[in-house]
Design a protein around this motif. Structure first.
Motif, mmCIF file in Angstrom:
data_model
loop_
_atom_site.group_PDB
_atom_site.id
_atom_site.type_symbol
_atom_site.label_atom_id
_atom_site.label_comp_id
_atom_site.label_asym_id
_atom_site.label_seq_id
_atom_site.Cartn_x
_atom_site.Cartn_y
_atom_site.Cartn_z
ATOM 1 N N SER A 239 -13.257 2.394 4.174
ATOM 2 C CA SER A 239 -13.772 3.419 4.784
ATOM 3 C C SER A 239 -12.434 4.038 5.208
ATOM 4 N N PRO A 240 -12.405 5.513 5.456
ATOM 5 C CA PRO A 240 -11.336 6.228 6.300
ATOM 6 C C PRO A 240 -11.089 5.751 7.550
ATOM 7 N N MET A 241 -11.923 5.313 8.235
ATOM 8 C CA MET A 241 -11.875 4.914 9.575
ATOM 9 C C MET A 241 -11.354 3.577 9.776
ATOM 10 N N GLY A 242 -11.854 2.597 8.669
ATOM 11 C CA GLY A 242 -11.354 1.296 8.669
ATOM 12 C C GLY A 242 -10.044 0.898 7.898
ATOM 13 N N ALA A 243 -9.688 1.481 7.013
ATOM 14 C CA ALA A 243 -8.547 1.331 6.238
ATOM 15 C C ALA A 243 -7.213 0.837 7.017
ATOM 16 N N PRO A 244 -7.054 1.716 8.187
ATOM 17 C CA PRO A 244 -5.915 1.268 9.034
ATOM 18 C C PRO A 244 -6.022 -0.061 9.631
ATOM 19 N N LEU A 245 -7.205 -0.597 9.989
ATOM 20 C CA LEU A 245 -7.423 -1.645 10.709
ATOM 21 C C LEU A 245 -7.372 -2.835 9.729
ATOM 22 N N TYR A 246 -7.751 -2.596 8.474
ATOM 23 C CA TYR A 246 -7.689 -3.708 7.582
ATOM 24 C C TYR A 246 -6.144 -4.035 7.190
ATOM 25 N N LEU A 247 -5.529 -3.000 7.147
ATOM 26 C CA LEU A 247 -3.897 -3.276 6.698
ATOM 27 C C LEU A 247 -3.402 -3.945 7.858
ATOM 28 N N LYS A 248 -3.769 -3.760 9.199
ATOM 29 C CA LYS A 248 -2.861 -4.429 10.268
ATOM 30 C C LYS A 248 -3.342 -5.818 10.178
ATOM 31 N N LEU A 249 -4.769 -6.124 9.677
ATOM 32 C CA LEU A 249 -5.237 -7.520 9.791
ATOM 33 C C LEU A 249 -4.787 -8.111 8.629
ATOM 34 N N GLY A 250 -4.080 -7.542 7.660
ATOM 35 C CA GLY A 250 -3.437 -8.390 6.476
ATOM 36 C C GLY A 250 -3.974 -8.217 5.172
ATOM 37 N N TYR A 251 -5.167 -7.119 5.010
ATOM 38 C CA TYR A 251 -5.486 -6.837 3.817
ATOM 39 C C TYR A 251 -4.481 -5.906 2.988
ATOM 40 N N VAL A 252 -4.437 -5.893 1.700
ATOM 41 C CA VAL A 252 -3.559 -5.000 1.043
ATOM 42 C C VAL A 252 -4.603 -4.586 -0.115
ATOM 43 N N THR A 253 -3.807 -2.990 -0.440
ATOM 44 C CA THR A 253 -4.677 -2.153 -1.484
ATOM 45 C C THR A 253 -4.273 -2.754 -2.878
ATOM 46 N N VAL A 254 -5.130 -2.837 -3.695
ATOM 47 C CA VAL A 254 -4.875 -3.367 -5.092
ATOM 48 C C VAL A 254 -5.165 -2.070 -5.996
ATOM 49 N N TYR A 255 -6.149 -1.401 -5.702
ATOM 50 C CA TYR A 255 -6.629 -0.288 -6.485
ATOM 51 C C TYR A 255 -7.419 0.719 -5.535
ATOM 52 N N HIS A 256 -8.066 1.973 -6.470
ATOM 53 C CA HIS A 256 -8.648 2.798 -5.554
ATOM 54 C C HIS A 256 -9.837 3.046 -6.589
#
Length: 270
Positions: A239-256
């Motif tokens: 979600s827009p609210m969650g994306a920055p949190l997941y990036l900090k935790l170590g998730y990476v974006t692979v597509y949209h």
């Protein structure tokens, strides 16, 4: 994009989760074969509640839309199709636009994590509990009903989606955590396991305690639960609210994903 990148397997997890979700509501159901999955949950909501997937990328996009129109037209519901922003779904995007489905919101990041996130440390007074009974499912529903109201989700959606709580509890591929502040449920997350991949869903926090950063804690717990059950990766749609949190935790974006929606029920044949 390959399975090794988290693309194919993450998409397969989302399809499997959607199938399971259709069985957790009394008004849910699905139709599938080797080509397609058409799923209706217990809720009327087109986005997230009713949708269509190709199970093979070579299935004509027009076939998916035609069969979805028939399936959901018979149920008097709208529906949505998630379109990936890379090669396999180029034809699907073109077909959705040609057939009058409307793009919904901004593209959503599909993210992947490949490692344990460390032990979660709840703030004082907060306890994390795995859901093991129908009371826990009700708490999960209550938290997310409030949390997703932020995005305009109607209050009846979660209760209708999860009104077969006994099936949720019995599903061995589903793990849910709820964070309690005293005896009050205030944050939650769900992980769905499929073919060695975890799929994180329904991360939510009550609005008045978001300063406690409980989204971070339940995401750690739910991600780790996937790895502890043998997963090689954990994926999510942010979600827009969650994306920055997941990036900090170590998730990476692979597509949209771009969501295409038919808001009104297609006209039923006959």
């Amino acid at each position: 994009m390959t399975d090794a990148d988290g693309g194919g397997l993450g998409h397969a997890n989302l399809i499997a989760y959607s199938r399971a979700l259709a069985g957790w509501g009394r008004r849910g159901g699905c139709e599938e074969d080797g080509r397609l999955l058409l799923y209706a949950t217990g809720s009327w909501l087109p986005v997230g509640g009713n949708g269509a997937f190709r199970r093979r990328d070579d299935v004509p996009a027009a076939d998916l839309i035609a069969e979805a129109d028939a399936f959901f037209g018979a149920r008097g519901r709208g529906y949505s199709i998630k379109v990936r922003d890379w090669g396999p779904d180029v034809d699907l995007q073109t077909a959705c636009e040609a057939q009058g489905l409307v793009a919904f919101s901004e593209p959503v990041p599909q993210m992947v994590c490949r490692h344990h996130l460390g032990e979660p440390t709840p703030p004082p007074g907060v306890e994390l509990r795995r859901v093991v009974d129908e009371v826990g499912v009700a708490d999960f529903v209550a938290v997310n009903t409030e949390a997703y109201a932020t995005y305009g989700m109607p209050a009846d959606v979660l209760p209708d989606m999860f009104d077969r709580p006994e099936r949720v509890v019995a599903d061995e591929d589903t793990v849910i955590v709820v964070a309690y502040l005293g005896q009050r449920p205030v944050a939650t997350a769900l992980t769905y396991l499929h073919e060695g991949v975890g799929g994180l869903q329904w991360v939510g926090t009550a609005s008045d305690v978001r300063h406690l950063k409980l989204g971070w804690v339940v995401t750690q717990w739910a991600t780790n639960a996937a790895f502890e059950r043998g997963a090689t990766a954990c994926t999510l749609q942010a979600s827009p609210m969650g994306a920055p949190l997941y990036l900090k935790l170590g998730y990476v974006t692979v597509y949209h994903y771009r969501e295409y929606v038919r808001w009104k029920a297609p006209a039923a044949e006959g």
